[in-house]
Scaffold this motif. Structure first.
Motif, PDB file in Angstrom:
ATOM      1  N   ALA A  95       6.177  -4.283  -4.323  1.00 39.36           N
ATOM      2  CA  ALA A  95       6.789  -3.021  -4.786  1.00 39.36           C
ATOM      3  C   ALA A  95       8.214  -3.046  -4.781  1.00 39.36           C
ATOM      4  O   ALA A  95       8.821  -3.515  -3.964  1.00 39.36           O
ATOM      5  CB  ALA A  95       6.040  -1.724  -4.115  1.00 39.36           C
ATOM      6  N   PRO A  96       8.940  -2.212  -5.752  1.00 43.34           N
ATOM      7  CA  PRO A  96      10.434  -1.849  -5.530  1.00 43.34           C
ATOM      8  C   PRO A  96      10.764  -1.448  -4.221  1.00 43.34           C
ATOM      9  O   PRO A  96      10.271  -0.707  -3.655  1.00 43.34           O
ATOM     10  CB  PRO A  96      10.850  -1.066  -6.865  1.00 43.34           C
ATOM     11  CG  PRO A  96       9.663  -0.854  -7.472  1.00 43.34           C
ATOM     12  CD  PRO A  96       8.267  -1.203  -6.471  1.00 43.34           C
ATOM     13  N   GLY A  97      12.110  -2.005  -3.739  1.00 49.71           N
ATOM     14  CA  GLY A  97      12.649  -1.699  -2.559  1.00 49.71           C
ATOM     15  C   GLY A  97      11.652  -1.550  -1.292  1.00 49.71           C
ATOM     16  O   GLY A  97      10.896  -2.069  -0.934  1.00 49.71           O
ATOM     17  N   GLU A  98      11.708  -0.178  -0.858  1.00 49.55           N
ATOM     18  CA  GLU A  98      11.042   0.260   0.308  1.00 49.55           C
ATOM     19  C   GLU A  98       9.583   0.804   0.087  1.00 49.55           C
ATOM     20  O   GLU A  98       8.931   1.290   0.969  1.00 49.55           O
ATOM     21  CB  GLU A  98      11.822   1.093   1.268  1.00 49.55           C
ATOM     22  CG  GLU A  98      12.865   0.527   1.811  1.00 49.55           C
ATOM     23  CD  GLU A  98      12.657  -0.778   2.729  1.00 49.55           C
ATOM     24  OE1 GLU A  98      11.922  -0.851   3.529  1.00 49.55           O
ATOM     25  OE2 GLU A  98      13.348  -2.074   2.530  1.00 49.55           O
ATOM     26  N   ALA A  99       9.386   0.884  -1.413  1.00 49.93           N
ATOM     27  CA  ALA A  99       7.915   1.495  -1.643  1.00 49.93           C
ATOM     28  C   ALA A  99       6.891   1.089  -1.021  1.00 49.93           C
ATOM     29  O   ALA A  99       6.838  -0.217  -0.781  1.00 49.93           O
ATOM     30  CB  ALA A  99       7.956   1.706  -3.225  1.00 49.93           C
ATOM     31  N   ARG A 100       5.867   1.843  -0.470  1.00 47.03           N
ATOM     32  CA  ARG A 100       4.700   1.376  -0.029  1.00 47.03           C
ATOM     33  C   ARG A 100       3.457   2.132  -0.847  1.00 47.03           C
ATOM     34  O   ARG A 100       3.538   3.651  -0.998  1.00 47.03           O
ATOM     35  CB  ARG A 100       4.624   1.496   1.219  1.00 47.03           C
ATOM     36  CG  ARG A 100       5.752   0.990   2.246  1.00 47.03           C
ATOM     37  CD  ARG A 100       5.652   1.261   3.545  1.00 47.03           C
ATOM     38  NE  ARG A 100       4.487   0.639   4.167  1.00 47.03           N
ATOM     39  CZ  ARG A 100       4.500  -0.639   4.645  1.00 47.03           C
ATOM     40  NH1 ARG A 100       5.462  -1.642   4.223  1.00 47.03           N
ATOM     41  NH2 ARG A 100       3.262  -1.266   5.076  1.00 47.03           N
ATOM     42  N   PRO A 101       2.312   1.395  -0.963  1.00 48.77           N
ATOM     43  CA  PRO A 101       1.441   2.276  -1.564  1.00 48.77           C
ATOM     44  C   PRO A 101       0.401   3.064  -0.548  1.00 48.77           C
ATOM     45  O   PRO A 101       0.692   2.730   0.768  1.00 48.77           O
ATOM     46  CB  PRO A 101       0.320   1.029  -2.096  1.00 48.77           C
ATOM     47  CG  PRO A 101       0.591  -0.168  -1.054  1.00 48.77           C
ATOM     48  CD  PRO A 101       2.200   0.039  -0.943  1.00 48.77           C
ATOM     49  N   ARG A 102      -0.220   4.020  -0.833  1.00 49.20           N
ATOM     50  CA  ARG A 102      -1.131   4.817   0.008  1.00 49.20           C
ATOM     51  C   ARG A 102      -2.527   3.872  -0.220  1.00 49.20           C
ATOM     52  O   ARG A 102      -2.850   3.483  -1.232  1.00 49.20           O
ATOM     53  CB  ARG A 102      -1.673   6.154  -0.795  1.00 49.20           C
ATOM     54  CG  ARG A 102      -0.497   7.111  -0.330  1.00 49.20           C
ATOM     55  CD  ARG A 102      -0.948   8.589  -0.683  1.00 49.20           C
ATOM     56  NE  ARG A 102      -0.848   8.549  -2.458  1.00 49.20           N
ATOM     57  CZ  ARG A 102      -1.983   9.173  -2.968  1.00 49.20           C
ATOM     58  NH1 ARG A 102      -2.854   9.846  -2.447  1.00 49.20           N
ATOM     59  NH2 ARG A 102      -1.550   8.998  -4.473  1.00 49.20           N
ATOM     60  N   ILE A 103      -3.049   3.519   0.735  1.00 49.28           N
ATOM     61  CA  ILE A 103      -4.023   2.562   1.042  1.00 49.28           C
ATOM     62  C   ILE A 103      -5.402   3.399   1.807  1.00 49.28           C
ATOM     63  O   ILE A 103      -5.239   4.150   2.590  1.00 49.28           O
ATOM     64  CB  ILE A 103      -3.830   1.370   1.882  1.00 49.28           C
ATOM     65  CG1 ILE A 103      -2.474   0.499   1.339  1.00 49.28           C
ATOM     66  CG2 ILE A 103      -5.026   0.702   2.171  1.00 49.28           C
ATOM     67  CD1 ILE A 103      -1.987  -0.399   2.183  1.00 49.28           C
ATOM     68  N   SER A 104      -6.321   3.098   1.056  1.00 48.93           N
ATOM     69  CA  SER A 104      -7.859   3.694   1.539  1.00 48.93           C
ATOM     70  C   SER A 104      -8.756   2.438   1.294  1.00 48.93           C
ATOM     71  O   SER A 104      -8.924   1.614   0.476  1.00 48.93           O
ATOM     72  CB  SER A 104      -8.310   4.590   0.378  1.00 48.93           C
ATOM     73  OG  SER A 104      -9.668   5.018   0.561  1.00 48.93           O
ATOM     74  N   MET A 105      -9.243   2.310   2.765  1.00 50.04           N
ATOM     75  CA  MET A 105     -10.162   1.037   2.655  1.00 50.04           C
ATOM     76  C   MET A 105     -11.441   1.157   3.545  1.00 50.04           C
ATOM     77  O   MET A 105     -11.477   1.851   4.498  1.00 50.04           O
ATOM     78  CB  MET A 105      -9.259   0.058   3.407  1.00 50.04           C
ATOM     79  CG  MET A 105      -9.927  -1.378   3.391  1.00 50.04           C
ATOM     80  SD  MET A 105      -8.769  -2.781   4.165  1.00 50.04           S
ATOM     81  CE  MET A 105      -7.651  -1.775   5.430  1.00 50.04           C
ATOM     82  N   MET A 113      -1.509  -6.406   2.331  1.00 46.42           N
ATOM     83  CA  MET A 113      -0.143  -6.825   3.000  1.00 46.42           C
ATOM     84  C   MET A 113       0.858  -6.932   1.969  1.00 46.42           C
ATOM     85  O   MET A 113       0.481  -7.346   0.785  1.00 46.42           O
ATOM     86  CB  MET A 113      -0.302  -8.008   4.097  1.00 46.42           C
ATOM     87  CG  MET A 113      -0.709  -9.326   3.106  1.00 46.42           C
ATOM     88  SD  MET A 113      -1.081 -10.708   4.067  1.00 46.42           S
ATOM     89  CE  MET A 113      -2.772 -10.159   3.888  1.00 46.42           C
ATOM     90  N   ARG A 114       2.198  -6.613   2.169  1.00 49.64           N
ATOM     91  CA  ARG A 114       3.078  -7.045   1.345  1.00 49.64           C
ATOM     92  C   ARG A 114       3.359  -8.146   1.239  1.00 49.64           C
ATOM     93  O   ARG A 114       3.264  -9.216   2.200  1.00 49.64           O
ATOM     94  CB  ARG A 114       4.532  -6.325   1.809  1.00 49.64           C
ATOM     95  CG  ARG A 114       5.684  -6.464   0.956  1.00 49.64           C
ATOM     96  CD  ARG A 114       6.857  -5.670   1.390  1.00 49.64           C
ATOM     97  NE  ARG A 114       6.874  -4.458   1.577  1.00 49.64           N
ATOM     98  CZ  ARG A 114       7.475  -3.528   0.486  1.00 49.64           C
ATOM     99  NH1 ARG A 114       7.909  -4.127  -0.655  1.00 49.64           N
ATOM    100  NH2 ARG A 114       7.507  -2.212   0.858  1.00 49.64           N
ATOM    101  N   GLU A 115       3.548  -8.782   0.059  1.00 45.29           N
ATOM    102  CA  GLU A 115       3.836 -10.169  -0.480  1.00 45.29           C
ATOM    103  C   GLU A 115       5.276 -10.446  -0.063  1.00 45.29           C
ATOM    104  O   GLU A 115       6.303  -9.621  -0.280  1.00 45.29           O
ATOM    105  CB  GLU A 115       3.864 -10.511  -2.109  1.00 45.29           C
ATOM    106  CG  GLU A 115       4.351 -11.666  -2.541  1.00 45.29           C
ATOM    107  CD  GLU A 115       3.054 -12.874  -2.492  1.00 45.29           C
ATOM    108  OE1 GLU A 115       3.190 -13.858  -3.073  1.00 45.29           O
ATOM    109  OE2 GLU A 115       2.255 -12.591  -1.627  1.00 45.29           O
ATOM    110  N   LYS A 116       5.338 -11.696   0.423  1.00 42.89           N
ATOM    111  CA  LYS A 116       6.658 -12.109   1.022  1.00 42.89           C
ATOM    112  C   LYS A 116       7.478 -13.081   0.069  1.00 42.89           C
ATOM    113  O   LYS A 116       6.914 -13.464  -0.941  1.00 42.89           O
ATOM    114  CB  LYS A 116       6.653 -12.896   2.383  1.00 42.89           C
ATOM    115  CG  LYS A 116       5.906 -12.169   3.447  1.00 42.89           C
ATOM    116  CD  LYS A 116       5.928 -12.773   4.759  1.00 42.89           C
ATOM    117  CE  LYS A 116       5.285 -12.007   5.877  1.00 42.89           C
ATOM    118  NZ  LYS A 116       5.118 -12.590   7.221  1.00 42.89           N
TER     119      LYS A 116
END
Length: 116
Positions: A95-105, A113-116
């Protein structure tokens, strides 16, 4: 005649306004053991299946995954969601910059996890 025009405007105006709104794209994938690349066109992706390896591009606004053993890499928009129901899925997101998705599991052994 004036009342007819007024009635026609009241009925047709909301319909015409809905044509002007951009449609929210939705992409669907269903399968087992597939290796595919998908473009979500900036919308939501619905994935159902097992043991798939998917690369999903297009600044997606959401991922809804139901299944087991899937391996997914997904490009997300700034505001996005990931919903997972199943087991042993691995989702790597960008995701762009510091953006993080809302996660429901829901389920066991899922990793997001964030892709490196």
């Amino acid at each position: 005649m004036h009342d007819f025009r007024k009635l026609a405007v009241m009925i047709l105006a909301p319909i015409a306004a809905s044509w002007a709104l951009p449609a929210q794209a939705q992409t669907e994938f269903s399968g087992a053991g597939e290796n595919s690349e998908i473009d979500c066109n900036g919308g939501t992706v619905q994935v159902e299946g097992a043991s798939n390896t998917l690369t999903i591009r297009g600044a997606c606004t959401g991922l809804n995954l139901t299944g087991a053993g899937n391996r997914i890499v997904i490009d997300l928009a700034t505001k996005s969601t990931i919903q997972v129901e199943g087991a042993d899925n691995q989702i790597r997101w960008r995701a762009p910059g510091e953006a993080r998705p809302r996660i429901s599991m829901t389920g066991a052994g899922n990793r997001i996890m964030r892709e490196k």
